[in-house]
Scaffold this motif. Structure first.
Motif: not given
Length: 125
Positions: A81-109
């Protein structure tokens, strides 16, 4: 078509992958694979796939449900239904809650491949 939208990466920031031309897969269904190899405790990862016909205007096509754990997740992106789409890309967001280490870190593909679709037809006699 078989292409890595995001090669395996470890990141601490929100971001986006490179633009990928669909070529002969334009207007066809794609199977998307999200592989999460590492994620910080009490963190979520939100991944969306965006599409464009001109490299300038991007719109959200689909999103993976929010993820909290390592694993391999599949999602169908139906571009019929999206025949006009010629390019795609991925976008990501990371969120953190709770106590302890405050940095986010993800490994993915994120991997995309064409889905072979067979159409049902009348049986010949």
């Amino acid at each position: 078509m078989e292409v890595m939208l995001v090669p395996e990466t470890v990141t601490r920031e929100d971001g986006a992958g490179a633009e990928v031309a669909l070529g002969s897969s334009q207007g066809s269904p794609l199977v998307l694979t999200l592989g999460i190899t590492m994620i910080t405790e009490q963190q979520s990862l939100d991944v969306s796939i965006r599409g464009s016909s001109d490299h300038l205007h991007w719109r959200q096509l689909t999103t993976f449900p929010q993820k909290y754990y390592c694993g391999t997740y599949l999602l169908l992106l139906d571009l019929t239904q999206d025949w006009d789409v010629r390019y795609v890309r991925a976008q990501w967001r990371m969120s953190r809650w709770g106590v302890g280490e405050c940095d986010t870190q993800s490994g993915f593909y994120i991997f995309a491949e064409s889905m072979n679709v067979r159409r049902a037809g009348a049986a010949s006699a």
